[in-house]
Design an enzyme around this catalytic site. Structure first.
Site, PDB file in Angstrom:
ATOM      1  N   THR A 127      -9.018  -8.212  -4.630  1.00 37.23           N
ATOM      2  CA  THR A 127      -9.356  -9.380  -5.447  1.00 37.23           C
ATOM      3  C   THR A 127      -8.786 -10.659  -4.853  1.00 37.23           C
ATOM      4  O   THR A 127      -7.644 -10.701  -4.399  1.00 37.23           O
ATOM      5  CB  THR A 127      -8.815  -9.207  -6.877  1.00 37.23           C
ATOM      6  OG1 THR A 127      -9.376  -8.028  -7.444  1.00 37.23           O
ATOM      7  CG2 THR A 127      -9.168 -10.405  -7.750  1.00 37.23           C
ATOM      8  N   GLU A 128      -9.608 -11.703  -4.852  1.00 42.15           N
ATOM      9  CA  GLU A 128      -9.199 -13.003  -4.311  1.00 42.15           C
ATOM     10  C   GLU A 128      -9.256 -14.076  -5.395  1.00 42.15           C
ATOM     11  O   GLU A 128      -9.922 -13.899  -6.423  1.00 42.15           O
ATOM     12  CB  GLU A 128     -10.098 -13.384  -3.137  1.00 42.15           C
ATOM     13  CG  GLU A 128     -10.008 -12.396  -1.981  1.00 42.15           C
ATOM     14  CD  GLU A 128     -10.806 -12.806  -0.768  1.00 42.15           C
ATOM     15  OE1 GLU A 128     -10.538 -12.269   0.317  1.00 42.15           O
ATOM     16  OE2 GLU A 128     -11.704 -13.670  -0.895  1.00 42.15           O
ATOM     17  N   ILE A 158      -2.500  -8.537  -7.518  1.00 45.75           N
ATOM     18  CA  ILE A 158      -2.295  -7.316  -6.740  1.00 45.75           C
ATOM     19  C   ILE A 158      -1.144  -6.499  -7.333  1.00 45.75           C
ATOM     20  O   ILE A 158       0.020  -6.913  -7.310  1.00 45.75           O
ATOM     21  CB  ILE A 158      -2.029  -7.639  -5.260  1.00 45.75           C
ATOM     22  CG1 ILE A 158      -3.140  -8.545  -4.727  1.00 45.75           C
ATOM     23  CG2 ILE A 158      -1.919  -6.347  -4.456  1.00 45.75           C
ATOM     24  CD1 ILE A 158      -4.542  -7.998  -4.886  1.00 45.75           C
ATOM     25  N   THR A 159      -1.487  -5.334  -7.852  1.00 43.58           N
ATOM     26  CA  THR A 159      -0.529  -4.462  -8.522  1.00 43.58           C
ATOM     27  C   THR A 159       0.487  -3.891  -7.535  1.00 43.58           C
ATOM     28  O   THR A 159       0.123  -3.433  -6.456  1.00 43.58           O
ATOM     29  CB  THR A 159      -1.264  -3.306  -9.230  1.00 43.58           C
ATOM     30  OG1 THR A 159      -2.166  -3.849 -10.191  1.00 43.58           O
ATOM     31  CG2 THR A 159      -0.287  -2.382  -9.930  1.00 43.58           C
ATOM     32  N   GLU A 242     -11.593   5.302  -9.249  1.00 42.97           N
ATOM     33  CA  GLU A 242     -10.837   4.270  -9.949  1.00 42.97           C
ATOM     34  C   GLU A 242     -11.353   4.083 -11.367  1.00 42.97           C
ATOM     35  O   GLU A 242     -10.572   3.950 -12.321  1.00 42.97           O
ATOM     36  CB  GLU A 242     -10.923   2.949  -9.175  1.00 42.97           C
ATOM     37  CG  GLU A 242     -10.100   1.830  -9.798  1.00 42.97           C
ATOM     38  CD  GLU A 242     -10.184   0.534  -9.014  1.00 42.97           C
ATOM     39  OE1 GLU A 242      -9.505  -0.435  -9.409  1.00 42.97           O
ATOM     40  OE2 GLU A 242     -10.940   0.476  -8.017  1.00 42.97           O
ATOM     41  N   GLY A 343       1.172  -1.928 -39.917  1.00 43.57           N
ATOM     42  CA  GLY A 343       1.540  -3.138 -40.646  1.00 43.57           C
ATOM     43  C   GLY A 343       2.480  -4.007 -39.840  1.00 43.57           C
ATOM     44  O   GLY A 343       2.367  -4.116 -38.612  1.00 43.57           O
TER      45      GLY A 343
END
Length: 383
Positions: A127-128, A158-159, A242, A343
């Site tokens: 991802t970018e 990034i994980t 994934e 609750g």
């Protein structure tokens, strides 16, 4: 007995449950505050025979298949873990499969084996800042210069990159489109490669997430995964796995949230009667159960199919994305209803359901946003 309840898998489930109750659940609140898992947890999980389940012993794994991997996740979440722990502890599930698929023994020995032994932590950089699901349009570029590639660009969300030792990174080595993408293993400490501090997120607090920047970063050609310009195919082979992994996290989290709601409704008294005696609560629990069971059924069926057909099989691709969307819909409903049943207690950070409520939100985004997968399903169905 079925494929999910063999004696071996029951033993695996029990081992993961014990490990989670001993090594994870008591410390999870602190790790959430710390914003990361301790590196020592990876080594402990490897020593316990949990890390690397689903990877062949020839590459340093524990053996087993996708069902065994699913049993591990189910047990970890069922015993009080979280999807944040799954994301951080098991990032190897997205960091090293492409390396294994490439068959490059050098890369397997340098990165896969030590990762599955708990010695290294890897991540996946796709991802970018300018795009997420449209993998074919990545802009991070790698230009060949002798025995190195010179990499320029950026990645985000990034994980495990803050703790990580390497990133399996999608880069553009050729022209536009999917045919110009390659995968490079870029190691921490490479000049020109910088990692941001951890990004602050709604959930997955114990899973560190970072932005990556590459400025004239020189990466050895020997770190190329597979063929040059062949990276898109390697990425596509892992998308089904994934998506099924995220669907699995969805229904397993929903089951844990349901269990917590049942426990609270049974113990909690209102106006002199257990909360579970109220018809409206019983009906909520039934609906939560129905959605969880449906998500589990379609996801398990897809996981079993993945053992029999190639990852590129159109029917499997469709089943995987439908399973993910079904599980996301289920978990979002169930965690919300579980908080409602708890609750005020469910709104407290000290409650476990609060964590699941926050963590579940990302499942409809990662691995392909719900809307993207729905559109892909329409194409596969011929609509």
């Amino acid at each position: 007995m079925n494929a999910w309840t063999t004696p071996e898998r029951q033993a695996l489930r029990e081992a993961v449950t014990r490990f989670t109750e001993r090594e994870i659940a008591p410390h999870l609140a602190q790790w959430e505050d710390d914003g990361r898992l301790p590196r020592e947890l990876s080594r402990a999980a490897a020593d316990a025979g949990i890390l690397g389940v689903g990877f062949a012993e020839e590459v340093g794994g524990q053996g087993g298949d996708a069902v065994d991997t699913a049993v591990v996740t189910e047990a970890l979440l069922g015993a009080g873990g979280s999807t944040g722990v799954v994301a951080a502890l098991m990032t190897y599930g997205i960091a090293v499969p492409h390396i294994v698929d490439s068959g490059n023994r050098d890369l397997v020995d340098r990165f896969v084996r030590p990762t599955l032994a708990g010695e290294l932590i890897g991540s996946l950089g796709v991802t970018e800042p300018g795009g997420g699901s449209d993998v074919a349009r990545i802009t991070t570029r790698a230009v060949r210069d002798g025995d190195h590639y010179v990499v320029d660009g950026a990645k985000t969300y990034i994980t495990s990159a803050v703790r990580g030792d390497f990133v399996t990174t999608a880069v553009r080595t050729g022209g536009p489109g999917s045919g110009g993408i390659s995968l490079l293993v870029i190691e921490r400490g490479t000049p020109g490669f910088t990692v941001s501090g951890p990004l602050r997120k709604t959930g997955w607090h114990c899973s560190d997430t970072a932005e990556l920047t590459f400025e004239d970063a020189r990466v050895p050609v020997r770190n190329l995964v597979g063929a040059e310009n062949g990276g898109f195919g390697l990425l596509m082979q892992q998308f089904v796995g994934e998506r099924l992994a995220l669907a699995l996290q969805g229904y397993a989290t929903a089951q844990r949230a349901l269990d917590l709601a049942v426990r609270h409704a049974t113990d909690r008294e209102t106006f002199g009667r257990p909360l579970v005696s109220r018809q409206v609560i019983r009906h909520k629990l039934v609906e939560m159960h129905r959605r969880t069971a449906a998500a589990r059924t379609v996801t398990r069926a897809a996981i079993e199919k993945s053992l029999e057909v190639p990852a590129t099989d159109p029917d499997l691709v469709l089943d995987a994305l439908m399973a993910k969307n079904t599980a996301v819909e289920a978990v979002e409903h169930v965690v919300s209803e579980s908080v409602q049943i708890h609750g005020g207690a469910g709104y407290m950070r000290e409650s476990e359901i609060d964590r699941h409520y926050r963590d579940a939100r990302v499942l409809g985004i990662g691995g392909g946003a719900t809307e993207v997968l729905t559109d892909l399903a329409a194409t596969l169905l011929g609509y």
